[in-house]
Enzyme design. Structure first.
Site, PDB file in Angstrom:
ATOM      1  N   ARG A 134       0.091  26.524  33.719  1.00 19.26           N
ATOM      2  CA  ARG A 134      -0.892  27.617  33.666  1.00 19.26           C
ATOM      3  C   ARG A 134      -0.864  28.469  34.931  1.00 19.26           C
ATOM      4  O   ARG A 134      -0.756  29.687  34.868  1.00 19.26           O
ATOM      5  CB  ARG A 134      -2.306  27.072  33.452  1.00 19.26           C
ATOM      6  CG  ARG A 134      -2.447  26.267  32.170  1.00 19.26           C
ATOM      7  CD  ARG A 134      -3.882  25.842  31.940  1.00 19.26           C
ATOM      8  NE  ARG A 134      -3.931  24.674  31.063  1.00 19.26           N
ATOM      9  CZ  ARG A 134      -4.853  24.469  30.134  1.00 19.26           C
ATOM     10  NH1 ARG A 134      -5.807  25.326  29.948  1.00 19.26           N
ATOM     11  NH2 ARG A 134      -4.849  23.377  29.394  1.00 19.26           N
ATOM     12  N   ASP A 180       4.910  16.584  22.499  1.00 18.65           N
ATOM     13  CA  ASP A 180       5.305  17.928  22.056  1.00 18.65           C
ATOM     14  C   ASP A 180       6.312  18.679  22.933  1.00 18.65           C
ATOM     15  O   ASP A 180       7.466  18.915  22.556  1.00 18.65           O
ATOM     16  CB  ASP A 180       4.044  18.784  21.833  1.00 18.65           C
ATOM     17  CG  ASP A 180       3.047  18.748  23.001  1.00 18.65           C
ATOM     18  OD1 ASP A 180       3.332  18.127  24.024  1.00 18.65           O
ATOM     19  OD2 ASP A 180       1.965  19.370  22.867  1.00 18.65           O
ATOM     20  N   GLU A 204      -0.653  27.146  18.981  1.00 12.32           N
ATOM     21  CA  GLU A 204       0.680  26.752  18.491  1.00 12.32           C
ATOM     22  C   GLU A 204       1.108  27.449  17.202  1.00 12.32           C
ATOM     23  O   GLU A 204       2.260  27.849  17.058  1.00 12.32           O
ATOM     24  CB  GLU A 204       0.769  25.230  18.326  1.00 12.32           C
ATOM     25  CG  GLU A 204       0.787  24.459  19.641  1.00 12.32           C
ATOM     26  CD  GLU A 204      -0.580  24.378  20.306  1.00 12.32           C
ATOM     27  OE1 GLU A 204      -1.609  24.622  19.629  1.00 12.32           O
ATOM     28  OE2 GLU A 204      -0.636  24.078  21.517  1.00 12.32           O
ATOM     29  N   GLU A 246      -0.643  20.603  34.054  1.00 14.92           N
ATOM     30  CA  GLU A 246      -1.538  21.719  33.719  1.00 14.92           C
ATOM     31  C   GLU A 246      -1.448  22.823  34.770  1.00 14.92           C
ATOM     32  O   GLU A 246      -1.452  24.010  34.448  1.00 14.92           O
ATOM     33  CB  GLU A 246      -3.002  21.244  33.604  1.00 14.92           C
ATOM     34  CG  GLU A 246      -3.276  20.224  32.517  1.00 14.92           C
ATOM     35  CD  GLU A 246      -3.124  20.773  31.100  1.00 14.92           C
ATOM     36  OE1 GLU A 246      -2.803  21.961  30.933  1.00 14.92           O
ATOM     37  OE2 GLU A 246      -3.320  19.983  30.151  1.00 14.92           O
TER      38      GLU A 246
HETATM   39  C1  DMJ Z   1      -1.351  24.601  26.237  1.00 14.97           C
HETATM   40  O1  DMJ Z   1      -1.817  24.305  27.479  1.00 14.97           O
HETATM   41  C2  DMJ Z   1       0.132  24.449  26.146  1.00 14.97           C
HETATM   42  O2  DMJ Z   1       0.607  25.149  25.055  1.00 14.97           O
HETATM   43  C3  DMJ Z   1       0.555  23.015  26.061  1.00 14.97           C
HETATM   44  O3  DMJ Z   1       1.929  22.863  25.895  1.00 14.97           O
HETATM   45  C4  DMJ Z   1      -0.126  22.344  24.908  1.00 14.97           C
HETATM   46  N1  DMJ Z   1      -1.541  22.516  24.947  1.00 14.97           N
HETATM   47  C5  DMJ Z   1      -2.106  23.800  25.235  1.00 14.97           C
HETATM   48  C6  DMJ Z   1      -2.422  24.645  24.031  1.00 14.97           C
HETATM   49  O4  DMJ Z   1      -2.823  24.008  22.930  1.00 14.97           O
END
Ligand code: DMJ
Length: 691
Positions: A281, A427, A596, A277
């Site tokens: 970010r 994902d 997404e 995270e």
């Molecule tokens: C974000 O922090 C990023 O896109 C991550 O890859 C997946 N989750 C969240 C958004 O849904």
């Protein structure tokens, strides 16, 4: 009639036209060239209630080649008036605004040209007067006339051009080119929708800034902040490049100043943060802000964005990023294998595995774009080396038709369990395989080729084992294999999976448009198949929104398939034709303002040019506006997308500003901002240049 139009006496001329919405001179945009062989311009009747200022720039001006050049030219003109020659305009409010900035010298030149024109016109010969009198429309500039009279001075002054007349609504209706008008109308409409997204961003930011500045996230109902991500002011860093892209200088200054004053100290003193995270970010946000802010490339970039830092020093963003990454490196160096631990304690420089000992596969494989780019910028290879060891190691592990389980042990370096899915914990493994390959253009055929191969192999496996169609209406969706390839198939699809349409499309064309890729013969059969799957999946993701009564997607949807026992759980809206295809279980009905789907709509719109993706994005945006906006500032996650009025969760996730609103803004804007063959977006929507 305009010069260049049939019957005007001038051969077909292409014109470059820019329209400016009346009353919004600052929010102007330059539009593409339109061919006035088929004359049509808005002016008299733009969108209802709006009037237009139209700038016409003649074709021989070098900027008429493409939309991009024009836009750049226009942006440059703000600083350098000599580069853009405006020959005619009408509906003058905005023009006054722009011309007010012209230099005195230019005004004198214009007066001179006017004087010379007057002298020549008033001294023209009777035969010239006759020929002019023969013209069907006396307001037209006649080419022959212009040539004869201005031949001698034409080398020194620019030919004056006829002021285009305003077209009446009837003219427009009767014109053979109402298509062009629609095109221009459309452009202005999307421009105004883009500005609505900017307003939404401002509303989100002002709520955060008023009640939660310095905290990770805003609780918009409680009007306070909360540190859910370790206390590094995550919303500030996640939002900064969005504000840069939107040209919101005040926000850039506020966020940038906070980072300058506080972030370094926070990094040195705060406790536990999650490696993934924090990387996507905070590290990602700092690096893209550094690039967009002019760092490392002397303010010349392909981004199409120009940022006013108002005295902020973008080097601070890079310095802070390095300091943060130095702390995060301990997750790699503390681990006995090349799989990093999931958590880092910032103030002690130590790192630990997650409770239970396992790391998420997506988390350990979604660090490389950021660490590679930092190595590139800093010249220190350690960051990229540590992060790439993960992917090199994953390459060696056994897969299931190219796909991988969602857990991995940092102690053994082996996958754990057999659960395979492209939703949570799986994902972005697939996303980064192709994006890390895309990021380094010069390594694509050699050092990084294995990543491309792993991606293509995995997509083959997805098509073979996870893609199904729902009944009765045949929505294409991606399910899960919770017990591996031998176990039963689950028709469950997380909203998170909706990153896949964009990633598939990007993998197929490598960021160029489908049209160009086809022209250059760049698409294999497999690429075409992946692109078509991307389009089908994007539709499904959109229908996950439109099937609910709020128009917002649930966190998880199930799809009705033959022999499925979970049907009739409901949650959809009776007005959707897919109400029997999509099942929304009571526990899955929340919405976290996730990006997404709009991310994929943005990528697919760029790649295919199909306007439906914008229309879908607009519907989604309107639903966010209607159901998640909190009057006093900010937007909120929801408890249940299937009931109105909605129950708000009192949390605004940082990715709403970092991703969701950014992708919507880019979706409605011009294609030459952050072009996809020059920039790669990290999984948190922070754009990095391809190098
Ligand atoms: C974000 O922090 C990023 O896109 C991550 O890859 C997946 N989750 C969240 C958004 O849904």
């Amino acid at each position: 009639m305009l010069p260049g139009a049939p019957g005007s006496g001038l051969p077909g001329v292409s014109w470059c036209v820019r329209i400016v919405e009346n009353g919004m001179p600052g929010a102007s945009e330059c539009l593409e060239c339109i061919d006035l062989d088929r004359p049509e311009l808005p002016g008299a009747s733009g969108s209802p209630g709006a009037s237009w200022c139209v700038w016409i720039i003649e074709k021989r001006d070098r900027r008429c080649g493409s939309g991009k050049k024009i836009l750049n030219g226009m942006q440059r003109r703000k600083r350098d008036h000599d580069r853009c020659v405006v020959t005619r305009a009408f509906s003058t409010k905005s023009i006054r605004h722009v011309c007010g900035r012209c230099g005195i010298g230019k005004i004198l030149i214009l007066l001179m040209v006017g004087g010379l024109s007057y002298l020549i016109i008033t001294h023209r010969s009777p035969s010239q007067l006759e020929s002019r009198a023969l013209l069907p429309n006396s307001t037209i500039w006649n080419a022959k006339y212009a040539k004869e009279n201005f031949g001698k001075i034409g080398r020194f002054v620019k030919k004056p051009r006829e002021l285009p007349r305003r077209l009446s609504p009837d003219d427009i209706k009767n014109s053979s080119l109402s298509l062009n008008h629609n095109k221009l109308y459309d452009k202005s409409e999307w421009m105004s929708r883009k500005n609505k997204v900017k307003d939404a961003f401002m509303h989100a930011w002002s709520g955060y800034s008023r009640y939660a500045l310095g905290y990770d996230e805003l609780m918009p109902l409680s009007q306070k902040g909360v540190d859910g991500l370790g206390g590094l002011g995550a919303t500030i860093v996640d939002s900064l490049d969005t504000a840069m892209i939107m040209g919101l200088d005040e926000v850039v200054f506020e966020a940038g100043s906070w980072i300058e004053k506080h972030l370094m100290e926070r990094i040195n003193t705060k406790g536990q943060v999650n490696l993934f995270e924090t990387t996507i970010r905070v590290l990602g946000g700092l690096l893209s802000a550094y690039h967009l802010g002019g760092g490392g490339h002397g303010n010349i970039s392909d981004s199409g964005i120009s940022v006013n830092l108002r005295g902020l020093n973008s080097e601070v963003f890079l310095g802070t990023a390095k300091n943060l990454a130095n702390h995060l490196l301990s997750a790699f160096t503390s681990s006995p294998t090349s799989i990093p631990f999931s958590d880092v304690i910032l103030n002690t420089g130590s790192a630990y595995p997650a409770p239970g000992g396992l790391s998420s596969t997506s988390e350990v494989s979604t660090l490389q774009l950021e660490f590679n780019y930092l190595s590139k910028l800093s010249g220190d290879p350690r960051y990229g080396m540590e992060a790439m060891k993960v992917l090199e190691h994953l390459k060696t592990l056994p897969k299931i038709e190219g796909m991988v389980p969602i857990y991995i042990s940092p102690h053994s370096g082996e996958f754990s369990g057999e659960n395979i899915r492209l939703g949570s914990r799986g994902d972005s493994y697939y996303e980064y395989l192709i994006k890390v390959w895309i990021q380094q253009k010069h390594n694509r055929n050699h050092q990084l080729k294995y990543l491309y191969d792993m991606f293509m192999e995995a997509m083959k496996g997805v098509k073979q084992l996870l893609v199904r169609k729902s009944i009765p209406k045949g929505l294409v969706f991606i399910g899960e294999l919770p017990y591996g390839s031998k176990g039963s198939f689950s028709p469950k699809m997380d909203h998170l999976v909706c990153f896949l349409p964009g990633t598939l499309a990007l993998g197929a064309t490598k960021g160029v448009t489908k049209k160009k890729a086809l022209e250059l013969n760049l698409l294999s059969d497999e690429d075409l198949e992946n692109l078509s799957l991307a389009e089908d999946l994007a539709k499904t993701c959109f229908e996950m929104y439109s099937v609910t009564s709020t128009g917002l997607a649930p966190e998880i949807a199930y799809f009705n398939i033959e022999g499925n026992s979970e049907h009739a759980l409901g949650g959809g809206s009776r007005s959707s034709e897919y109400v029997n295809d999509i099942i929304i279980k009571p526990n899955d009905r929340h919405n976290l303002l996730r990006p997404e789907t709009v991310e994929s709509l943005f990528v697919l719109h760029r790649i295919t040019g199909d306007p439906k993706y914008r229309d879908w994005g607009w519907k989604i945006f309107q639903a966010f506006e209607e159901h998640t906006k909190v009057e006093s500032g900010g937007y909120s996650s929801l408890d249940d997308v299937t009931t109105i009025p909605t129950r708000k969760r009192d949390k605004m996730e940082t990715f709403f500003l970092g991703e969701t609103l950014k992708y919507l803004y880019l979706l409605f804007g011009d294609d030459d901002i952050l072009p996809l063959d020059k920039f790669v977006f990290n999984t948190e929507a922070h754009p990095f240049p391809i190098f």
